[in-house]
Write a protein that holds these residues in place. Structure first.
Motif, PDB file in Angstrom:
ATOM      1  N   GLY A 260       0.806  -1.221   0.000  1.00 57.41           N
ATOM      2  CA  GLY A 260       0.000   0.000   0.000  1.00 57.41           C
ATOM      3  C   GLY A 260       0.839   1.271   0.000  1.00 57.41           C
ATOM      4  O   GLY A 260       0.298   2.363  -0.132  1.00 57.41           O
ATOM      5  N   THR A 261       2.169   1.137   0.136  1.00 57.79           N
ATOM      6  CA  THR A 261       3.043   2.304   0.037  1.00 57.79           C
ATOM      7  C   THR A 261       3.188   2.665  -1.440  1.00 57.79           C
ATOM      8  O   THR A 261       3.586   1.826  -2.254  1.00 57.79           O
ATOM      9  N   VAL A 262       2.873   3.906  -1.784  1.00 57.18           N
ATOM     10  CA  VAL A 262       2.890   4.333  -3.191  1.00 57.18           C
ATOM     11  C   VAL A 262       3.450   5.750  -3.272  1.00 57.18           C
ATOM     12  O   VAL A 262       3.132   6.593  -2.423  1.00 57.18           O
ATOM     13  N   TRP A 263       4.278   5.992  -4.281  1.00 57.37           N
ATOM     14  CA  TRP A 263       4.709   7.363  -4.594  1.00 57.37           C
ATOM     15  C   TRP A 263       4.158   7.745  -5.962  1.00 57.37           C
ATOM     16  O   TRP A 263       4.135   6.912  -6.886  1.00 57.37           O
ATOM     17  N   ILE A 264       3.685   8.995  -6.076  1.00 57.81           N
ATOM     18  CA  ILE A 264       3.278   9.505  -7.386  1.00 57.81           C
ATOM     19  C   ILE A 264       3.972  10.851  -7.613  1.00 57.81           C
ATOM     20  O   ILE A 264       4.325  11.535  -6.647  1.00 57.81           O
TER      21      ILE A 264
ATOM     22  N   ARG B  62       3.794  13.057  -4.178  1.00 53.97           N
ATOM     23  CA  ARG B  62       2.941  12.711  -3.038  1.00 53.97           C
ATOM     24  C   ARG B  62       3.222  11.264  -2.643  1.00 53.97           C
ATOM     25  O   ARG B  62       3.411  10.408  -3.508  1.00 53.97           O
ATOM     26  N   LYS B  63       3.203  11.018  -1.326  1.00 48.63           N
ATOM     27  CA  LYS B  63       3.290   9.635  -0.845  1.00 48.63           C
ATOM     28  C   LYS B  63       1.892   9.205  -0.404  1.00 48.63           C
ATOM     29  O   LYS B  63       1.211   9.952   0.298  1.00 48.63           O
ATOM     30  N   LEU B  64       1.463   8.034  -0.810  1.00 40.37           N
ATOM     31  CA  LEU B  64       0.164   7.499  -0.385  1.00 40.37           C
ATOM     32  C   LEU B  64       0.397   6.276   0.488  1.00 40.37           C
ATOM     33  O   LEU B  64       1.351   5.522   0.270  1.00 40.37           O
ATOM     34  N   GLN B  65      -0.441   6.109   1.476  1.00 35.25           N
ATOM     35  CA  GLN B  65      -0.400   4.853   2.250  1.00 35.25           C
ATOM     36  C   GLN B  65      -1.792   4.249   2.159  1.00 35.25           C
ATOM     37  O   GLN B  65      -2.715   4.694   2.836  1.00 35.25           O
ATOM     38  N   LEU B  66      -1.947   3.278   1.272  1.00 37.10           N
ATOM     39  CA  LEU B  66      -3.271   2.730   0.978  1.00 37.10           C
ATOM     40  C   LEU B  66      -3.509   1.450   1.765  1.00 37.10           C
ATOM     41  O   LEU B  66      -2.551   0.774   2.169  1.00 37.10           O
ATOM     42  N   GLY B  67      -4.763   1.081   1.948  1.00 41.18           N
ATOM     43  CA  GLY B  67      -5.057  -0.068   2.802  1.00 41.18           C
ATOM     44  C   GLY B  67      -5.943  -1.114   2.165  1.00 41.18           C
ATOM     45  O   GLY B  67      -6.533  -1.930   2.861  1.00 41.18           O
ATOM     46  N   GLY B  68      -6.038  -1.097   0.853  1.00 40.12           N
ATOM     47  CA  GLY B  68      -6.950  -2.037   0.204  1.00 40.12           C
ATOM     48  C   GLY B  68      -6.253  -3.288  -0.315  1.00 40.12           C
ATOM     49  O   GLY B  68      -5.091  -3.545  -0.012  1.00 40.12           O
ATOM     50  N   ASN B  69      -6.976  -4.069  -1.108  1.00 35.29           N
ATOM     51  CA  ASN B  69      -6.357  -5.208  -1.781  1.00 35.29           C
ATOM     52  C   ASN B  69      -5.661  -4.702  -3.053  1.00 35.29           C
ATOM     53  O   ASN B  69      -5.678  -3.509  -3.347  1.00 35.29           O
ATOM     54  N   ARG B  70      -5.027  -5.616  -3.795  1.00 32.41           N
ATOM     55  CA  ARG B  70      -4.245  -5.227  -4.971  1.00 32.41           C
ATOM     56  C   ARG B  70      -5.031  -4.322  -5.917  1.00 32.41           C
ATOM     57  O   ARG B  70      -4.582  -3.248  -6.292  1.00 32.41           O
ATOM     58  N   MET B  71      -6.230  -4.760  -6.283  1.00 35.60           N
ATOM     59  CA  MET B  71      -7.017  -4.019  -7.261  1.00 35.60           C
ATOM     60  C   MET B  71      -7.438  -2.657  -6.709  1.00 35.60           C
ATOM     61  O   MET B  71      -7.413  -1.649  -7.431  1.00 35.60           O
ATOM     62  N   GLN B  72      -7.824  -2.616  -5.438  1.00 33.76           N
ATOM     63  CA  GLN B  72      -8.226  -1.334  -4.824  1.00 33.76           C
ATOM     64  C   GLN B  72      -7.038  -0.372  -4.744  1.00 33.76           C
ATOM     65  O   GLN B  72      -7.181   0.819  -4.996  1.00 33.76           O
ATOM     66  N   ASN B  73      -5.850  -0.895  -4.420  1.00 33.04           N
ATOM     67  CA  ASN B  73      -4.668  -0.034  -4.336  1.00 33.04           C
ATOM     68  C   ASN B  73      -4.306   0.541  -5.708  1.00 33.04           C
ATOM     69  O   ASN B  73      -3.916   1.705  -5.821  1.00 33.04           O
ATOM     70  N   ILE B  74      -4.443  -0.274  -6.747  1.00 32.20           N
ATOM     71  CA  ILE B  74      -4.185   0.205  -8.111  1.00 32.20           C
ATOM     72  C   ILE B  74      -5.187   1.311  -8.465  1.00 32.20           C
ATOM     73  O   ILE B  74      -4.822   2.389  -8.935  1.00 32.20           O
ATOM     74  N   HIS B  75      -6.457   1.032  -8.195  1.00 37.14           N
ATOM     75  CA  HIS B  75      -7.519   1.977  -8.512  1.00 37.14           C
ATOM     76  C   HIS B  75      -7.323   3.303  -7.756  1.00 37.14           C
ATOM     77  O   HIS B  75      -7.418   4.389  -8.342  1.00 37.14           O
ATOM     78  N   MET B  76      -7.031   3.223  -6.455  1.00 40.96           N
ATOM     79  CA  MET B  76      -6.848   4.432  -5.645  1.00 40.96           C
ATOM     80  C   MET B  76      -5.625   5.226  -6.104  1.00 40.96           C
ATOM     81  O   MET B  76      -5.623   6.457  -6.043  1.00 40.96           O
ATOM     82  N   THR B  77      -4.583   4.529  -6.563  1.00 43.16           N
ATOM     83  CA  THR B  77      -3.398   5.245  -7.062  1.00 43.16           C
ATOM     84  C   THR B  77      -3.760   6.033  -8.326  1.00 43.16           C
ATOM     85  O   THR B  77      -3.361   7.191  -8.483  1.00 43.16           O
TER      86      THR B  77
END
Lengths: 416, 416
Positions: free
Chosen positions: A369-373, A384-399
């Motif tokens: 869930g750690t993501v940089w954009i 921006r740094k994101l710290q997401l909490g979903g499953n693979r597909m949700q993390n991709i979608h939220m990014t």
């Protein structure tokens, strides 16, 4: 308040072979008309089951919507049951026959007996045309209840509802004048949003109602105004929106049917700008958001999916030192990717994503869930740094959503 | 045959604010157990409506599934109604309290009074644990009917069904031994498939049933065998599949939960091969199919979205003469794109797509839905022309599926 029931007919829905989306769509449209759905039911392709539910609905509802069971291979079960239920016979309906004949004529096909029989309707039915298919729609006014039978194919049902049934419902039930407006927000959760606007919500005039419609990453606010005068209601709703806007302006990306990728597209066109993307963890999903919009070639030039580190190095020229020292999921890496894609594709902006979508690949320092954009423009890179909490597909979608929102706010010069 | 009813509780479903997917999922699972769903219903968050539907179900069903209405903010309406309906009171259930306390402890959060009250259950309830959330599941055996109340959050409900409820249903109802196997096909429509296998279908033994489960581009065949001996049933089903396979072998891409992108991934790993993609009309969707699969970095190196002709020229070195003479939607263009992406990304294979997804951009020679795809390998390029008939999103989706299927059949040396 007009009370509605919605009945779906079909074994394939009852046994879970298809997901019924018609019922949700109908009830959402009825809600907009101020008609209250009080029950939804599904029954099988059985005369007994259909008759039972019709009898139950008779005593509860003012209007009953029936979808399905009208196709030529269904043996027109619903029509026979309806004819019995309304104590009438099936006869050839000339308007229905004309429509079904024309439908086949236009497509250069011959009318078979099976399709001809689709024009056999209960004599008490008022025929409602279906321009998209061969199964007829029927309107009955019996036992003090309005009964509407429609085909189950979603695009046929929706066209019939929009063009024929909804206008008839409004005129028959003299439904109140209602005006709706949907405000779409991104980048804020439902509960935080509700905290921010609670004073405004509590002071809404009595004839305006608010509904929260949340989905992944996006919360829609729907205002519904009831009254006698449409223009007055529109003005009342716009007044309320004018009061709301300053409280949450940065989060509002559009209204009604606006989509975030489309809004970003309009902003890029307005600014005469172009964009290209370098995707790692989103793996094509972000590009797909852009390219779902017809006409996107005006501003979306394309991108590179740099899924492997080799491609990050060789195609996007991310340095060995960044990859070895900071790793692929880092501010320095997305910065290099965004700059590189912008230069390579010769666009105004370059957007980059890199993160750990999961379920594997996480560590203590960089959990799943750690993501940089990053967004690169002339002489500047925003990260921006994101710290997401979903499953693979949700993390991709939220990014993807966060990336689109970063572009949107940058173009609006509204970055905090 | 055990008869089931499924009841969904919640205004947000009744008014169409959310799409109910739980009911389909439950009925699909019940069908696999040989339990027949006879009615699905949705009612609102109202004690009267819930009590009415419970009374109706009592006389029709052997087992009733109830989802929703259990969250802490719902004021636990369902539980109160169930307690009244079963003539008992709500009391603190020690097992439920232990579970909900542990749930908060593990997450380092304090147990609020509202969450503590989630452990108040009707005394006649048998508590069933929910490892994924705080709303309890309850099992009642009253009035000769089994009643199962579950939370409405889909992943919580599914985990409870799979881990707890389904095993209890099997043991309570002594459901027949049933064995299922799903065969997944791609590249063939339902009616053509049914023509090809009709002799086999007609000669299936009586204890084996066939169901067609079609979706966009993919048709699943589900074989269901009923009997006394699981091992025997498995052997019977495998015998039938052995007879079926030669008739449609090229179309079968997998079984059970296999996904096409995953199957292609396994084949690439097996052949120690890698792939990169050059996408025009699919615009990232094809890459997204690959990167949805966790672990794809072993074989999927990435790709280029060459949405504009400039990018096709500059990044993928498609020649001016191809773009001017044949256009971007042509065999020569996808051939050049596939070769170029393979060289650029240094992979075993290069896949390319270019087409007119619509709704605009079509012409008489190249109407909307005209698509070319190409697969380049060492010294060879395979191309295919598609003529698709869907909307923009369907055409994109079908192009991705056709591309994955072309790779699959190439790797299996099964191209016609």
């Amino acid at each position: 308040m007009v009370r509605a029931e919605i009945i779906t007919i079909g074994d394939e829905i009852l046994y879970g072979q298809i997901l019924d989306t018609n019922t949700q769509w109908i009830s959402f449209e009825l809600d907009k008309l101020g008609i209250k759905t009080i029950r939804k039911s599904s029954v099988g392709d059985s005369a007994e089951e259909i008759t039972t539910i019709l009898n139950e609905s008779k005593s509860r509802a003012d209007v009953v919507f029936i979808t399905g069971g009208l196709g030529p291979t269904k043996d027109d079960l619903t029509k026979k049951v309806l004819a019995d239920f309304f104590h009438c016979s099936l006869e050839m309906n000339e308007d229905a026959l004309k429509d079904v004949t024309e439908f086949f004529l236009k497509r250069g096909r011959e009318l078979s007996d099976i399709n001809r029989d689709q024009a056999l309707l209960p004599t008490k039915a008022q025929f409602i045309p279906n321009n998209q298919g061969t199964a007829p729609c029927m309107w009955f006014d019996e036992f003090g209840v309005i009964w509407i039978s429609m085909p189950g194919v979603p695009f046929e049902m929706k066209a019939i509802m929009e063009n024929e049934v909804i206008p008839k419902l409004i005129s028959h039930f003299k439904t109140p004048i209602i005006y709706h407006k949907v405000i779409k927000t991104i980048g804020i959760g439902e509960s935080y949003l509700s905290d921010l606007i609670q004073d405004w919500e509590l002071s809404l005039p009595k004839h305006i109602k608010l509904a929260y419609l949340p989905s992944l990453g996006i919360v829609k606010l729907r205002l519904t105004a009831f009254g006698d005068d449409l223009e007055g209601l529109k003005a009342n709703v716009e007044e309320q929106i004018a009061l709301l806007r300053p409280m949450i302006n940065s989060f509002i990306f559009g209204y009604e049917k606006d989509e975030i990728a489309e809004v970003v597209g309009h902003l890029l066109i307005k600014n005469k700008s172009t964009i290209a993307v370098a995707e790692s963890c989103t793996g094509g999903h972000l590009s797909h958001q852009f390219t779902q919009i017809s006409g996107c070639s005006e501003y979306f030039m394309g991108g590179v999916i740099s899924y492997s580190n080799e491609i990050k190095k060789e195609i996007l020229h991310v340095s060995d030192s960044i990859l070895n020292k900071d790793g692929a999921v880092s501010e320095s890496c997305v910065t290099a990717m965004a700059k590189s894609i912008r230069e390579k594709f010769n666009t105004t902006y370059g957007m980059a994503t890199s993160g750990i979508a999961g379920p594997t690949g996480g560590s203590i320092e960089k959990p799943v869930g750690t993501v940089w954009i990053a967004l690169a423009s002339e002489g500047e890179v925003i990260t921006r740094k994101l710290q997401l909490g979903g499953n693979r597909m949700q993390n991709i979608h939220m990014t993807s959503l966060n990336s689109l929102n970063l572009i949107r706010r940058y173009l609006l010069k509204d970055l905090s």
